[in-house]
Motif scaffolding. Structure first.
Motif, PDB file in Angstrom:
ATOM      1  N   MET A   1      82.766  28.795  29.678  1.00  0.00           N
ATOM      2  CA  MET A   1      84.016  29.885  30.082  1.00  0.00           C
ATOM      3  C   MET A   1      85.168  28.955  30.447  1.00  0.00           C
ATOM      4  N   GLU A   2      86.172  29.109  29.716  1.00  0.00           N
ATOM      5  CA  GLU A   2      87.492  28.610  30.217  1.00  0.00           C
ATOM      6  C   GLU A   2      88.147  29.355  31.219  1.00  0.00           C
ATOM      7  N   LEU A   3      88.750  28.971  32.361  1.00  0.00           N
ATOM      8  CA  LEU A   3      89.150  29.818  33.370  1.00  0.00           C
ATOM      9  C   LEU A   3      90.770  29.823  33.333  1.00  0.00           C
ATOM     10  N   ASP A   4      91.582  30.656  33.296  1.00  0.00           N
ATOM     11  CA  ASP A   4      93.016  30.860  33.175  1.00  0.00           C
ATOM     12  C   ASP A   4      93.391  31.569  34.398  1.00  0.00           C
ATOM     13  N   THR A  45      78.683  27.683  48.977  1.00  0.00           N
ATOM     14  CA  THR A  45      77.740  28.574  48.029  1.00  0.00           C
ATOM     15  C   THR A  45      78.921  29.697  47.581  1.00  0.00           C
ATOM     16  N   PHE A  46      78.261  30.496  46.630  1.00  0.00           N
ATOM     17  CA  PHE A  46      78.776  31.611  46.290  1.00  0.00           C
ATOM     18  C   PHE A  46      80.036  32.444  47.389  1.00  0.00           C
ATOM     19  N   GLU A  47      79.285  32.710  48.404  1.00  0.00           N
ATOM     20  CA  GLU A  47      79.641  33.382  49.676  1.00  0.00           C
ATOM     21  C   GLU A  47      80.868  32.626  50.152  1.00  0.00           C
ATOM     22  N   SER A  48      80.605  31.371  50.261  1.00  0.00           N
ATOM     23  CA  SER A  48      81.875  30.523  51.026  1.00  0.00           C
ATOM     24  C   SER A  48      82.896  30.434  50.177  1.00  0.00           C
ATOM     25  N   LEU A  49      82.546  30.290  48.807  1.00  0.00           N
ATOM     26  CA  LEU A  49      83.658  30.055  47.790  1.00  0.00           C
ATOM     27  C   LEU A  49      84.570  31.381  47.675  1.00  0.00           C
ATOM     28  N   LYS A  50      83.958  32.537  47.661  1.00  0.00           N
ATOM     29  CA  LYS A  50      84.278  33.816  47.766  1.00  0.00           C
ATOM     30  C   LYS A  50      85.342  34.141  48.903  1.00  0.00           C
ATOM     31  N   VAL A  51      85.030  33.696  50.035  1.00  0.00           N
ATOM     32  CA  VAL A  51      85.578  33.748  51.437  1.00  0.00           C
ATOM     33  C   VAL A  51      87.056  32.925  51.175  1.00  0.00           C
ATOM     34  N   SER A  52      86.719  31.840  50.821  1.00  0.00           N
ATOM     35  CA  SER A  52      87.751  30.499  50.853  1.00  0.00           C
ATOM     36  C   SER A  52      88.947  31.214  49.730  1.00  0.00           C
ATOM     37  N   THR A  53      88.625  31.499  48.454  1.00  0.00           N
ATOM     38  CA  THR A  53      89.411  32.038  47.659  1.00  0.00           C
ATOM     39  C   THR A  53      90.492  33.229  48.130  1.00  0.00           C
ATOM     40  N   VAL A  60      90.180  35.903  42.312  1.00  0.00           N
ATOM     41  CA  VAL A  60      89.082  35.297  41.264  1.00  0.00           C
ATOM     42  C   VAL A  60      87.929  36.244  41.333  1.00  0.00           C
ATOM     43  N   ARG A  61      87.550  36.498  40.102  1.00  0.00           N
ATOM     44  CA  ARG A  61      86.404  37.418  39.805  1.00  0.00           C
ATOM     45  C   ARG A  61      84.866  36.804  40.161  1.00  0.00           C
ATOM     46  N   ASP A  62      84.068  37.414  40.413  1.00  0.00           N
ATOM     47  CA  ASP A  62      82.992  36.931  40.850  1.00  0.00           C
ATOM     48  C   ASP A  62      82.146  36.047  39.688  1.00  0.00           C
ATOM     49  N   ASP A  63      82.495  36.571  38.337  1.00  0.00           N
ATOM     50  CA  ASP A  63      81.810  35.748  37.306  1.00  0.00           C
ATOM     51  C   ASP A  63      82.434  34.300  37.295  1.00  0.00           C
ATOM     52  N   GLU A  64      83.955  34.305  37.639  1.00  0.00           N
ATOM     53  CA  GLU A  64      84.371  33.153  37.655  1.00  0.00           C
ATOM     54  C   GLU A  64      83.857  32.014  38.756  1.00  0.00           C
ATOM     55  N   LEU A  65      83.827  32.777  39.953  1.00  0.00           N
ATOM     56  CA  LEU A  65      83.187  31.734  41.100  1.00  0.00           C
ATOM     57  C   LEU A  65      81.737  31.253  40.510  1.00  0.00           C
ATOM     58  N   LEU A  66      81.103  31.959  39.977  1.00  0.00           N
ATOM     59  CA  LEU A  66      79.757  31.882  39.495  1.00  0.00           C
ATOM     60  C   LEU A  66      79.740  30.468  38.651  1.00  0.00           C
ATOM     61  N   CYS A  67      80.861  30.638  37.618  1.00  0.00           N
ATOM     62  CA  CYS A  67      80.925  30.034  36.647  1.00  0.00           C
ATOM     63  C   CYS A  67      81.503  28.188  37.332  1.00  0.00           C
ATOM     64  N   MET A  68      82.215  28.490  38.402  1.00  0.00           N
ATOM     65  CA  MET A  68      82.767  27.207  38.991  1.00  0.00           C
ATOM     66  C   MET A  68      81.428  26.539  39.604  1.00  0.00           C
ATOM     67  N   GLY A  76      70.413  22.499  40.363  1.00  0.00           N
ATOM     68  CA  GLY A  76      70.028  23.741  40.184  1.00  0.00           C
ATOM     69  C   GLY A  76      69.885  24.601  41.356  1.00  0.00           C
ATOM     70  N   ASP A  77      70.447  24.421  42.521  1.00  0.00           N
ATOM     71  CA  ASP A  77      69.989  25.220  43.592  1.00  0.00           C
ATOM     72  C   ASP A  77      70.972  26.198  43.684  1.00  0.00           C
ATOM     73  N   GLY A  78      72.037  26.399  42.761  1.00  0.00           N
ATOM     74  CA  GLY A  78      73.146  27.490  43.150  1.00  0.00           C
ATOM     75  C   GLY A  78      74.180  27.318  43.982  1.00  0.00           C
ATOM     76  N   ALA A  79      74.191  26.143  44.622  1.00  0.00           N
ATOM     77  CA  ALA A  79      75.390  25.747  45.386  1.00  0.00           C
ATOM     78  C   ALA A  79      75.798  24.037  45.259  1.00  0.00           C
ATOM     79  N   LEU A  80      76.951  23.828  45.581  1.00  0.00           N
ATOM     80  CA  LEU A  80      77.383  22.402  45.719  1.00  0.00           C
ATOM     81  C   LEU A  80      77.109  21.631  46.979  1.00  0.00           C
ATOM     82  N   ASN A  81      76.490  20.588  46.828  1.00  0.00           N
ATOM     83  CA  ASN A  81      76.686  19.492  48.037  1.00  0.00           C
ATOM     84  C   ASN A  81      77.931  18.638  47.987  1.00  0.00           C
TER      85      ASN A  81
END
Length: 109
Positions: A1-4, A45-53, A60-68, A76-81
């Protein structure tokens, strides 16, 4: 998915490396990671990225955050170290990717 997001991306990483040096640049990436991470988990995490944005005033939509997150999640743990975040930032920098095989600090082979 390309984000714009309706704005042009200016890749400042090469000029940051030239100004800060490689070690200073990595330090700044680590600072960015810490700004976005969940302080209890030590991960972005999804939650920390959502709060930060939200705090940055970005819509930013939830699906865009998940894509990031999925783009950079190598284990594959669903988060970024921190390492996954730094690798993702390098991959997302068109200028750094064009410079593969070159010394980005001195811009030579």
């Amino acid at each position: 998915m390309e984000l714009d997001y309706g704005f042009d991306f200016e890749d400042c990483f090469p000029s940051m490396i030239a100004r800060l040096g490689a070690e200073g640049f990595i330090g700044e990436l680590c600072n960015g990671f810490r700004m976005l991470m969940d302080v209890n988990m030590g991960l972005i995490t999804f939650e920390s990225l959502k709060v930060s944005t939200y705090l940055l005033g970005l819509e930013v939509r939830d699906d865009e955050l998940l894509c990031m997150l999925m783009e950079g999640d190598l284990d594959g743990d669903g988060a970024l170290n921190e390492m996954e975040f730094c690798i993702l930032m390098f991959r997302l920098s068109p200028c750094l990717m064009d410079m593969q095989g070159m010394d980005p600090v001195h811009n030579v082979m």
